[in-house]
Design a protein around this motif. Structure first.
Motif, mmCIF file in Angstrom:
data_model
loop_
_atom_site.group_PDB
_atom_site.id
_atom_site.type_symbol
_atom_site.label_atom_id
_atom_site.label_comp_id
_atom_site.label_asym_id
_atom_site.label_seq_id
_atom_site.Cartn_x
_atom_site.Cartn_y
_atom_site.Cartn_z
ATOM 1 N N VAL A 1 32.629 36.326 27.926
ATOM 2 C CA VAL A 1 32.899 37.571 27.194
ATOM 3 C C VAL A 1 33.617 38.563 28.097
ATOM 4 O O VAL A 1 34.627 39.183 27.711
ATOM 5 C CB VAL A 1 31.594 38.179 26.658
ATOM 6 C CG1 VAL A 1 31.866 39.548 26.023
ATOM 7 C CG2 VAL A 1 30.940 37.252 25.646
ATOM 8 N N VAL A 2 33.115 38.745 29.311
ATOM 9 C CA VAL A 2 33.726 39.692 30.249
ATOM 10 C C VAL A 2 35.175 39.311 30.537
ATOM 11 O O VAL A 2 36.076 40.163 30.506
ATOM 12 C CB VAL A 2 32.918 39.744 31.560
ATOM 13 C CG1 VAL A 2 33.675 40.543 32.625
ATOM 14 C CG2 VAL A 2 31.544 40.359 31.320
ATOM 15 N N LEU A 3 35.424 38.039 30.799
ATOM 16 C CA LEU A 3 36.776 37.602 31.142
ATOM 17 C C LEU A 3 37.717 37.731 29.944
ATOM 18 O O LEU A 3 38.892 38.083 30.105
ATOM 19 C CB LEU A 3 36.742 36.173 31.666
ATOM 20 C CG LEU A 3 35.976 36.007 32.988
ATOM 21 C CD1 LEU A 3 35.853 34.539 33.351
ATOM 22 C CD2 LEU A 3 36.643 36.783 34.106
ATOM 23 N N ALA A 4 37.210 37.475 28.750
ATOM 24 C CA ALA A 4 38.040 37.655 27.556
ATOM 25 C C ALA A 4 38.361 39.132 27.346
ATOM 26 O O ALA A 4 39.500 39.498 27.007
ATOM 27 C CB ALA A 4 37.322 37.087 26.333
ATOM 28 N N ALA A 5 37.369 40.000 27.555
ATOM 29 C CA ALA A 5 37.604 41.437 27.402
ATOM 30 C C ALA A 5 38.629 41.930 28.412
ATOM 31 O O ALA A 5 39.494 42.765 28.099
ATOM 32 C CB ALA A 5 36.285 42.197 27.564
ATOM 33 N N ASP A 6 38.564 41.429 29.631
ATOM 34 C CA ASP A 6 39.527 41.838 30.650
ATOM 35 C C ASP A 6 40.930 41.366 30.294
ATOM 36 O O ASP A 6 41.911 42.114 30.427
ATOM 37 C CB ASP A 6 39.102 41.284 32.011
ATOM 38 C CG ASP A 6 39.874 41.909 33.158
ATOM 39 O OD1 ASP A 6 40.333 43.066 33.017
ATOM 40 O OD2 ASP A 6 40.017 41.247 34.208
ATOM 41 N N ALA A 7 41.039 40.120 29.824
ATOM 42 C CA ALA A 7 42.353 39.598 29.451
ATOM 43 C C ALA A 7 42.978 40.416 28.330
ATOM 44 O O ALA A 7 44.161 40.771 28.386
ATOM 45 C CB ALA A 7 42.233 38.134 29.041
ATOM 46 N N LEU A 8 42.199 40.735 27.298
ATOM 47 C CA LEU A 8 42.745 41.470 26.158
ATOM 48 C C LEU A 8 43.069 42.914 26.500
ATOM 49 O O LEU A 8 44.030 43.478 25.980
ATOM 50 C CB LEU A 8 41.761 41.427 24.986
ATOM 51 C CG LEU A 8 41.524 40.070 24.328
ATOM 52 C CD1 LEU A 8 40.632 40.221 23.111
ATOM 53 C CD2 LEU A 8 42.843 39.413 23.930
ATOM 54 N N SER A 9 42.280 43.510 27.380
ATOM 55 C CA SER A 9 42.469 44.928 27.693
ATOM 56 C C SER A 9 43.430 45.167 28.843
ATOM 57 O O SER A 9 43.837 46.312 29.086
ATOM 58 C CB SER A 9 41.121 45.568 28.037
ATOM 59 O OG SER A 9 40.563 44.986 29.205
ATOM 60 N N ARG A 10 43.791 44.090 29.566
ATOM 61 C CA ARG A 10 44.694 44.207 30.716
ATOM 62 C C ARG A 10 44.161 45.224 31.726
ATOM 63 O O ARG A 10 44.898 46.050 32.250
ATOM 64 C CB ARG A 10 46.105 44.611 30.279
ATOM 65 C CG ARG A 10 46.735 43.763 29.173
ATOM 66 C CD ARG A 10 46.956 42.324 29.627
ATOM 67 N NE ARG A 10 47.898 41.618 28.793
ATOM 68 C CZ ARG A 10 47.579 40.824 27.781
ATOM 69 N NH1 ARG A 10 46.302 40.674 27.440
ATOM 70 N NH2 ARG A 10 48.510 40.185 27.108
ATOM 71 N N THR A 11 42.875 45.153 32.038
ATOM 72 C CA THR A 11 42.235 46.194 32.842
ATOM 73 C C THR A 11 42.307 45.924 34.340
ATOM 74 O O THR A 11 42.910 46.698 35.083
ATOM 75 C CB THR A 11 40.763 46.375 32.421
ATOM 76 O OG1 THR A 11 40.707 46.725 31.035
ATOM 77 C CG2 THR A 11 40.105 47.493 33.229
#
Length: 366
Positions: free
Chosen positions: A318-328
């Motif tokens: 979940v964390v890695l997917a959120a980072d990928a989508l948000s470009r954080t």
């Protein structure tokens, strides 16, 4: 406290929610640095690394480095790790080649996030030995046996999902080698051979097409991208995706799983299907618990979670997917292939795609 901005996906996950997931993973980490599947559970190298990557992405850098130090301390002389360990006791002494390759992804990811060359230099011998071990199981055609038995002999069978993941690991290992000024031309050749067999020789792998991982992993691992990747994801979308719930683990059971859903999110993001990726990440939030941890899966025919454990690697996905989508974070593009070595495989892949894929695929259907 986190050392950088924490990922957030507006309307899906706040930064506070993502940080809570990172802390839930850290709460399971043992004094040794190992991150088991859940409290009192076993440890395997792949899921341990996935959890370490989530710790890095949420700014829990000390905990992440403690996890990588565990890898450095426990690596065997041949470059491998046991398939399964519990409380420091080896339960399965065989080595999974995909598991042993994956530390390269984590080390590269942590370096990109932190810029810490000292960390990269400490971990380079670990990655180098692991990759050499894995490539010892590569066959002439290019596929890599999925495991090496406790006696040191490859099992003689290759898996499409595992080899696809190794493809990604080799790209990260080559990027690390290039960064440190340690060229590895033999790895580039091995990557080229592996990419070729992944794209051209499905007969090289055991038939596991009931599993969603065999569907999306060639995209996630970078062997199939662009129009070809979008077509591949479109072909079996209806077999695996359950609207409003996520992705099924297998096509013949009414069971959606959080980690597979988030890996599909990463695959979609890698082929520019961002809206669909965001919808899937939102759909699987029914697995979230108040402390930020995530249940493994949900049997929708019964309306029950199964199994009961909340797995660290599901939260990590979940964390890695959120980072990928948000470009954080600076590491948000690791699954898109950003900053990775082009290598022989990517040059070959582009040539193949130009020759074979034909017109662009349409977007996935609404």
């Amino acid at each position: 406290m986190p050392g950088h901005e924490v990922p957030a996906v507006p309307g899906v996950l706040t930064a506070e929610a993502v940080l809570a997931t990172g802390r839930a993973i850290a709460a399971v980490q043992q004094d040794s640095g190992a991150v088991p599947w859940f409290p009192d559970g076993h440890v395997d190298p792949w899921d341990h690394v996935e959890s370490a990557m989530a710790l890095s992405a949420t700014g829990l850098l000390a905990q992440a480095e403690h996890a990588y130090e565990w890898l450095r301390r426990t690596q065997r002389r041949d470059g491998s790790w046991p398939l399964q360990v519990r409380d420091g006791v080896v339960e399965d002494a065989a080595a999974d080649t995909n598991f042993c390759a994956y530390p390269a992804v984590g080390v590269w990811h942590h370096l990109v996030i932190t810029g810490d060359d000292g960390f990269a230099e400490r971990m380079w011998p670990v990655v180098r030995a692991a990759v050499e071990f894995v490539l010892g199981a590569q066959r002439g055609r290019g596929e890599i046996d999925w495991a090496v038995g406790a006696g040191g002999a490859p099992v003689g069978e290759a898996l499409l999902s595992g080899c696809s993941s190794i493809h990604h690991s080799l790209r990260c290992a080559l990027a690390l080698a290039e960064h440190l000024g340690e060229p590895q031309p033999g790895w580039e050749v091995a990557l080229g051979r592996l990419g070729h067999v992944l794209r051209r020789h499905p007969e090289a792998f055991l038939v596991k097409d009931r599993y969603s991982m065999d569907w999306y992993y060639p995209v996630l691992g970078g062997a199939v991208r662009g129009a070809a990747g979008r077509r591949r994801l479109q072909e079996r979308w209806d077999d695996f995706v359950v609207e409003g719930l996520g992705a099924r683990c297998v096509d013949d059971h009414p069971w959606v799983t959080g980690a597979e859903t988030c890996e599909l999110v990463l695959s979609l993001d890698a082929v520019d299907e961002h809206d669909r990726a965001r919808e899937l990440l939102a759909a699987m939030q029914h697995l979230r618990d108040p402390d930020g941890s995530y249940g493994t899966g949900f049997v929708y025919a019964d309306g029950k979670r199964w199994p009961e454990e909340r797995t660290t690697w599901t939260g990590a996905a979940v964390v890695l997917a959120a980072d990928a989508l948000s470009r954080t974070t600076p590491g948000n593009g690791v699954f898109r292939g950003e900053k990775l070595s082009e290598g022989l495989a990517d040059v070959h892949c582009c040539a193949l795609e130009d020759a074979e894929t034909g017109p662009p695929a349409p977007s996935l259907p609404e």
